[in-house]
Design an enzyme around this catalytic site. Structure first.
Site, PDB file in Angstrom:
ATOM      1  N   ASN A   2      27.234  77.356  52.078  1.00  0.00           N
ATOM      2  CA  ASN A   2      26.138  76.397  52.102  1.00  0.00           C
ATOM      3  C   ASN A   2      25.085  76.858  51.092  1.00  0.00           C
ATOM      4  OD1 ASN A   2      27.362  74.949  54.231  1.00  0.00           O
ATOM      5  ND2 ASN A   2      26.498  76.353  55.734  1.00  0.00           N
TER       6      ASN A   2
ATOM      7  N   CYS B  23      14.644  90.101  55.170  1.00  0.00           N
ATOM      8  CA  CYS B  23      15.877  89.305  55.178  1.00  0.00           C
ATOM      9  C   CYS B  23      16.739  89.699  56.377  1.00  0.00           C
ATOM     10  CB  CYS B  23      16.642  89.518  53.876  1.00  0.00           C
ATOM     11  SG  CYS B  23      18.327  88.862  53.924  1.00  0.00           S
TER      12      CYS B  23
ATOM     13  N   HIS C  55      21.165  91.990  47.799  1.00  0.00           N
ATOM     14  CA  HIS C  55      20.483  90.780  48.250  1.00  0.00           C
ATOM     15  C   HIS C  55      20.425  89.755  47.125  1.00  0.00           C
ATOM     16  CE1 HIS C  55      17.720  88.202  50.485  1.00  0.00           C
ATOM     17  NE2 HIS C  55      17.200  87.959  49.285  1.00  0.00           N
TER      18      HIS C  55
ATOM     19  N   HIS D 185      26.108  84.202  51.586  1.00  0.00           N
ATOM     20  CA  HIS D 185      27.165  84.511  52.540  1.00  0.00           C
ATOM     21  C   HIS D 185      28.258  83.463  52.472  1.00  0.00           C
ATOM     22  CE1 HIS D 185      24.102  82.079  54.586  1.00  0.00           C
ATOM     23  NE2 HIS D 185      25.082  81.549  55.277  1.00  0.00           N
TER      24      HIS D 185
ATOM     25  N   GLY E 111      22.596  72.847  53.691  1.00  0.00           N
ATOM     26  CA  GLY E 111      22.634  73.341  55.065  1.00  0.00           C
ATOM     27  C   GLY E 111      22.441  74.837  55.195  1.00  0.00           C
TER      28      GLY E 111
ATOM     29  N   HIS F 248      20.429  84.804  52.323  1.00  0.00           N
ATOM     30  CA  HIS F 248      21.161  85.942  51.738  1.00  0.00           C
ATOM     31  C   HIS F 248      22.577  85.392  51.556  1.00  0.00           C
ATOM     32  CE1 HIS F 248      22.116  90.500  51.660  1.00  0.00           C
ATOM     33  NE2 HIS F 248      23.268  89.865  51.444  1.00  0.00           N
TER      34      HIS F 248
ATOM     35  N   CYS G 264      20.025  91.464  55.384  1.00  0.00           N
ATOM     36  CA  CYS G 264      19.779  92.840  54.911  1.00  0.00           C
ATOM     37  C   CYS G 264      19.524  93.763  56.106  1.00  0.00           C
ATOM     38  CB  CYS G 264      18.598  92.875  53.937  1.00  0.00           C
ATOM     39  SG  CYS G 264      18.993  92.296  52.274  1.00  0.00           S
TER      40      CYS G 264
ATOM     41  N   ASP H 188      29.983  85.543  63.265  1.00  0.00           N
ATOM     42  CA  ASP H 188      28.830  84.647  63.370  1.00  0.00           C
ATOM     43  C   ASP H 188      28.351  84.606  64.821  1.00  0.00           C
ATOM     44  OD1 ASP H 188      27.750  82.079  61.426  1.00  0.00           O
ATOM     45  OD2 ASP H 188      27.270  82.032  63.571  1.00  0.00           O
TER      46      ASP H 188
END
Ligand code: 5GP
Ligand code: ZN
Length: 109
Positions: free
Chosen positions: A85, A4, A46, A98, A91, A96, A7, A30
């Site tokens: 999302n 991931c 996770h 967020h 989308g 994971h 992670c 981001d």
């Protein structure tokens, strides 16, 4: 989870611009910002998607950290947008859980 992306970011195996961290949460800029401020807030546990989480305590703490980061750390006093999302139809690209914080300009609808 070893494969991931987020992670790996939490573990420090992939670099990120950290904004906030505590025992249960991590927040970072981001890589492809959609607004002048674009921060991702994630639980260290996770969970692939919001749909996979039925823990109200975890979700409550996560949202409390979103508020703290947006208001008290980033001082987005003009306002901001919070986005989750969920799965492909929503989308979601990184599986994971967020929360996006977007701000720093007047956001279009
Ligand atoms: P999603 O579409 O899954 O809700 O959002 C995933 C977000 O993760 C996207 O906004 C994307 O720009 C961001 N992202 C993808 N890979 C990386 C990365 O390696 N580092 C950082 N900081 N952000 C990433
Ligand atoms: Zn993960």
């Amino acid at each position: 989870m070893s494969d991931c992306l987020f992670c790996k970011i939490i573990a420090g195996d992939i670099p990120s611009e950290k904004v906030y961290e505590d025992d249960e949460h991590y927040a970072f800029n981001d890589i492809n910002p959609k607004a002048p401020t674009h921060v991702l807030v994630i639980p260290k546990l996770h969970l692939a998607t919001l749909s996979e989480c039925n823990d109200p305590t975890l979700l409550g703490k996560l949202m409390d950290r979103v508020r703290f980061i947006a208001d008290d750390l980033l001082h987005l006093s003009a306002g901001y947008r919070v986005v989750i999302n969920v799965r492909e139809g929503g989308g979601q690209e990184v599986f994971h859980l967020h929360i996006h914080i977007l701000g720093g300009k007047k956001l279009p609808f």
